[in-house]
Every structure is written in C-alpha cells, then in structure tokens.
Write a protein that holds these residues in place. Sequence first.
Motif, PDB file in Angstrom:
ATOM      1  N   ILE A 139      28.408  45.879  35.084  1.00 18.88           N
ATOM      2  CA  ILE A 139      29.317  46.127  33.963  1.00 18.88           C
ATOM      3  C   ILE A 139      30.738  45.628  34.238  1.00 18.88           C
ATOM      4  CG2 ILE A 139      30.543  47.980  32.725  1.00 18.88           C
ATOM      5  CD1 ILE A 139      27.979  49.528  32.637  1.00 18.88           C
ATOM      6  N   VAL A 140      31.274  45.975  35.394  1.00 18.50           N
ATOM      7  CA  VAL A 140      32.697  45.744  35.671  1.00 18.50           C
ATOM      8  C   VAL A 140      33.121  44.283  35.536  1.00 18.50           C
ATOM      9  CG1 VAL A 140      34.479  45.902  37.461  1.00 18.50           C
ATOM     10  CG2 VAL A 140      33.003  47.866  36.974  1.00 18.50           C
ATOM     11  N   PRO A 141      32.419  43.307  36.124  1.00 15.05           N
ATOM     12  CA  PRO A 141      32.878  41.923  35.985  1.00 15.05           C
ATOM     13  C   PRO A 141      32.909  41.454  34.517  1.00 15.05           C
ATOM     14  CG  PRO A 141      31.198  42.060  37.687  1.00 15.05           C
ATOM     15  CD  PRO A 141      31.261  43.391  37.024  1.00 15.05           C
ATOM     16  N   VAL A 142      31.938  41.879  33.745  1.00 13.61           N
ATOM     17  CA  VAL A 142      31.896  41.477  32.331  1.00 13.61           C
ATOM     18  C   VAL A 142      33.074  42.088  31.585  1.00 13.61           C
ATOM     19  CG1 VAL A 142      30.546  41.586  30.197  1.00 13.61           C
ATOM     20  CG2 VAL A 142      29.396  41.180  32.373  1.00 13.61           C
ATOM     21  N   LEU A 143      33.356  43.364  31.848  1.00 18.63           N
ATOM     22  CA  LEU A 143      34.485  43.999  31.181  1.00 18.63           C
ATOM     23  C   LEU A 143      35.809  43.377  31.605  1.00 18.63           C
ATOM     24  CD1 LEU A 143      33.426  47.763  31.202  1.00 18.63           C
ATOM     25  CD2 LEU A 143      33.280  46.111  29.333  1.00 18.63           C
ATOM     26  N   LEU A 144      35.925  43.006  32.869  1.00 18.82           N
ATOM     27  CA  LEU A 144      37.154  42.344  33.329  1.00 18.82           C
ATOM     28  C   LEU A 144      37.342  40.991  32.637  1.00 18.82           C
ATOM     29  CD1 LEU A 144      37.145  43.213  37.133  1.00 18.82           C
ATOM     30  CD2 LEU A 144      38.645  44.140  35.349  1.00 18.82           C
ATOM     31  N   LEU A 145      36.267  40.242  32.486  1.00 22.45           N
ATOM     32  CA  LEU A 145      36.353  38.975  31.748  1.00 22.45           C
ATOM     33  C   LEU A 145      36.747  39.219  30.298  1.00 22.45           C
ATOM     34  CD1 LEU A 145      33.268  36.978  33.041  1.00 22.45           C
ATOM     35  CD2 LEU A 145      35.677  36.399  33.364  1.00 22.45           C
ATOM     36  N   SER A 146      36.226  40.265  29.733  1.00 25.18           N
ATOM     37  CA  SER A 146      36.537  40.599  28.350  1.00 25.18           C
ATOM     38  C   SER A 146      38.016  40.935  28.188  1.00 25.18           C
ATOM     39  CB  SER A 146      35.695  41.787  27.899  1.00 25.18           C
ATOM     40  OG  SER A 146      36.125  42.263  26.660  1.00 25.18           O
ATOM     41  N   MET A 147      38.563  41.670  29.131  1.00 21.12           N
ATOM     42  CA  MET A 147      39.977  42.041  29.061  1.00 21.12           C
ATOM     43  C   MET A 147      40.869  40.812  29.113  1.00 21.12           C
ATOM     44  SD  MET A 147      40.028  45.487  31.444  1.00 21.12           S
ATOM     45  CE  MET A 147      41.643  45.087  32.024  1.00 21.12           C
ATOM     46  N   ARG A 148      40.405  39.773  29.742  1.00 18.10           N
ATOM     47  CA  ARG A 148      41.191  38.543  29.848  1.00 18.10           C
ATOM     48  C   ARG A 148      40.955  37.635  28.656  1.00 18.10           C
ATOM     49  NH1 ARG A 148      41.325  35.856  35.326  1.00 18.10           N
ATOM     50  NH2 ARG A 148      43.420  35.419  34.595  1.00 18.10           N
ATOM     51  N   GLY A 149      40.177  38.106  27.671  1.00 18.80           N
ATOM     52  CA  GLY A 149      39.954  37.336  26.453  1.00 18.80           C
ATOM     53  C   GLY A 149      38.967  36.201  26.603  1.00 18.80           C
ATOM     54  N   ARG A 150      38.116  36.274  27.596  1.00 15.26           N
ATOM     55  CA  ARG A 150      37.192  35.165  27.858  1.00 15.26           C
ATOM     56  C   ARG A 150      35.798  35.376  27.278  1.00 15.26           C
ATOM     57  NH1 ARG A 150      39.733  31.860  31.783  1.00 15.26           N
ATOM     58  NH2 ARG A 150      41.384  32.996  32.807  1.00 15.26           N
ATOM     59  N   LEU A 151      35.557  36.516  26.651  1.00 21.37           N
ATOM     60  CA  LEU A 151      34.245  36.764  26.053  1.00 21.37           C
ATOM     61  C   LEU A 151      34.400  36.945  24.547  1.00 21.37           C
ATOM     62  CD1 LEU A 151      32.581  39.221  28.564  1.00 21.37           C
ATOM     63  CD2 LEU A 151      31.983  36.851  28.146  1.00 21.37           C
ATOM     64  N   PRO A 152      33.956  35.979  23.787  1.00 27.36           N
ATOM     65  CA  PRO A 152      34.093  36.100  22.334  1.00 27.36           C
ATOM     66  C   PRO A 152      33.053  37.048  21.743  1.00 27.36           C
ATOM     67  CG  PRO A 152      32.897  34.115  22.878  1.00 27.36           C
ATOM     68  CD  PRO A 152      33.321  34.743  24.191  1.00 27.36           C
ATOM     69  N   VAL A 153      33.391  37.600  20.595  1.00 31.31           N
ATOM     70  CA  VAL A 153      32.418  38.369  19.825  1.00 31.31           C
ATOM     71  C   VAL A 153      31.647  37.330  19.024  1.00 31.31           C
ATOM     72  CG1 VAL A 153      32.105  40.082  18.005  1.00 31.31           C
ATOM     73  CG2 VAL A 153      33.889  40.394  19.716  1.00 31.31           C
ATOM     74  N   SER A 154      30.492  36.933  19.546  1.00 30.84           N
ATOM     75  CA  SER A 154      29.752  35.840  18.922  1.00 30.84           C
ATOM     76  C   SER A 154      28.253  36.091  19.029  1.00 30.84           C
ATOM     77  CB  SER A 154      30.085  34.519  19.612  1.00 30.84           C
ATOM     78  OG  SER A 154      29.560  34.507  20.924  1.00 30.84           O
ATOM     79  N   THR A 155      27.508  35.284  18.304  1.00 28.78           N
ATOM     80  CA  THR A 155      26.051  35.346  18.361  1.00 28.78           C
ATOM     81  C   THR A 155      25.560  35.046  19.770  1.00 28.78           C
ATOM     82  OG1 THR A 155      25.990  34.620  16.073  1.00 28.78           O
ATOM     83  CG2 THR A 155      23.946  34.459  17.298  1.00 28.78           C
ATOM     84  N   GLY A 156      26.209  34.108  20.450  1.00 30.21           N
ATOM     85  CA  GLY A 156      25.822  33.770  21.819  1.00 30.21           C
ATOM     86  C   GLY A 156      26.005  34.940  22.770  1.00 30.21           C
ATOM     87  N   THR A 157      27.095  35.682  22.604  1.00 33.13           N
ATOM     88  CA  THR A 157      27.325  36.850  23.449  1.00 33.13           C
ATOM     89  C   THR A 157      26.281  37.920  23.174  1.00 33.13           C
ATOM     90  OG1 THR A 157      29.696  36.365  23.367  1.00 33.13           O
ATOM     91  CG2 THR A 157      29.073  38.510  24.203  1.00 33.13           C
ATOM     92  N   LEU A 158      25.926  38.095  21.898  1.00 30.71           N
ATOM     93  CA  LEU A 158      24.878  39.065  21.558  1.00 30.71           C
ATOM     94  C   LEU A 158      23.527  38.626  22.100  1.00 30.71           C
ATOM     95  CD1 LEU A 158      25.864  40.093  17.954  1.00 30.71           C
ATOM     96  CD2 LEU A 158      25.724  41.571  19.949  1.00 30.71           C
ATOM     97  N   ALA A 159      23.244  37.344  22.049  1.00 33.14           N
ATOM     98  CA  ALA A 159      21.985  36.835  22.608  1.00 33.14           C
ATOM     99  C   ALA A 159      21.962  37.067  24.120  1.00 33.14           C
ATOM    100  CB  ALA A 159      21.816  35.354  22.282  1.00 33.14           C
ATOM    101  N   GLY A 160      23.099  36.861  24.773  1.00 32.21           N
ATOM    102  CA  GLY A 160      23.196  37.140  26.206  1.00 32.21           C
ATOM    103  C   GLY A 160      22.978  38.616  26.508  1.00 32.21           C
ATOM    104  N   ALA A 161      23.521  39.478  25.646  1.00 30.10           N
ATOM    105  CA  ALA A 161      23.331  40.925  25.816  1.00 30.10           C
ATOM    106  C   ALA A 161      21.854  41.279  25.704  1.00 30.10           C
ATOM    107  CB  ALA A 161      24.133  41.691  24.760  1.00 30.10           C
ATOM    108  N   ALA A 162      21.211  40.760  24.678  1.00 29.46           N
ATOM    109  CA  ALA A 162      19.784  41.050  24.487  1.00 29.46           C
ATOM    110  C   ALA A 162      18.963  40.488  25.641  1.00 29.46           C
ATOM    111  CB  ALA A 162      19.307  40.471  23.159  1.00 29.46           C
ATOM    112  N   GLY A 163      19.261  39.263  26.048  1.00 26.54           N
ATOM    113  CA  GLY A 163      18.519  38.631  27.144  1.00 26.54           C
ATOM    114  C   GLY A 163      18.674  39.378  28.452  1.00 26.54           C
ATOM    115  N   ALA A 164      19.916  39.750  28.796  1.00 28.19           N
ATOM    116  CA  ALA A 164      20.147  40.480  30.049  1.00 28.19           C
ATOM    117  C   ALA A 164      19.486  41.852  30.003  1.00 28.19           C
ATOM    118  CB  ALA A 164      21.643  40.616  30.315  1.00 28.19           C
TER     119      ALA A 164
END
Length: 176
Positions: free
Chosen positions: A60-85
Amino acid sequence: MSTDPDRWRALWRAASCALVVLGSLSSSTVPTGLYPVYVDSIGLGEAAQSAVFAMYIAGIVPVLLLSMRGRLPVSTGTLAGAAGASIAGAVVMLSAGSPETLFAGRALQGVGVALASIAGVGAVISLGRRLTLPAVAVIGGLMPSIGAAIGPVLGDYLGRSAWSPPMRPSGACRSS
C-alpha cells in the motif's frame, strides 16, 4: 431521471468503479479467515503471520506515496491495475504453499487496494458530483467498508467449509 446517454455512461462508469473498489477490498480481506488453514497446511507461525500482514502495508505505502506526488491518475488504466493486482493477489493467496507466496500475495493485494482506493473512490465521488447525484458519492464511500466486511466472512466460510475452492492452499486437505 434523464435518459441522456452521457448520463447513463457516467452512471455505468460510477457503478464499475464502485465494483472494483468493492472487489478489491473484499479479496484483500478474504485471507483473514484462511489464516488457520495456512497455519495448519504451511506451518505458519505467529511471527510469519505478522510478517504476512506487514507485506500488505508494504504494497500500500509506495502506491500511496506516488499518489501524493500526483503521479497516479484517476483513470481506467489505474482501475484496471487495481483489479489486476487484486485478482493476482487473491489467486496467489489461495494457491499459496509457502510463506514466501503468502508474502507476495499480500503485497499484491496491498497494491490493488491502494490503487482501488485512489482511483475507484475518487472516480465514483467525482462522477457523483458531476451527475448531481449525492447518492452515488455515498455509495462510493460505502464500498470500501462493505468490501472489507464481505471478505472475512467469505474467507471464514472457505476456511471452515467442506466445499473446497479450486485453488485451496497446498496441503490443506480436510478429512471428515
């Protein structure tokens, strides 16, 4: 309610995002009920159980840290990554035969939950505001809690059930 196709598309997207969040949180909490099975089949000790739980945070932590830096968009690709992981983590956890595979599965589940939390909940709330349907935003906020509640119940059922899932942890055969 309007029959505007854009509105229906947005509602469909909100529902899809909410389901990804629900599924991700559910699958990440299923192992809670399976730890007794892991203890019996793998010989998982208390320290190893704690380490498995810690691997979830390591995902969880590395993903949240990337998110805080604005590097993770709210996108279909991010949702697909969430489902895949989340799916990959669940498969690894359900087929685990060693502590190392449990560690890997839990880390994948942590990544899936973090991505779902960032992209899924954010998208649902955003779409709810855009559609001027406060209920959509409320549903988006409830999905993590509902998912976190469903998972342990399902895991406990799998752990206690005479029914055997297709990928039961290695060596976890039950005799009556």
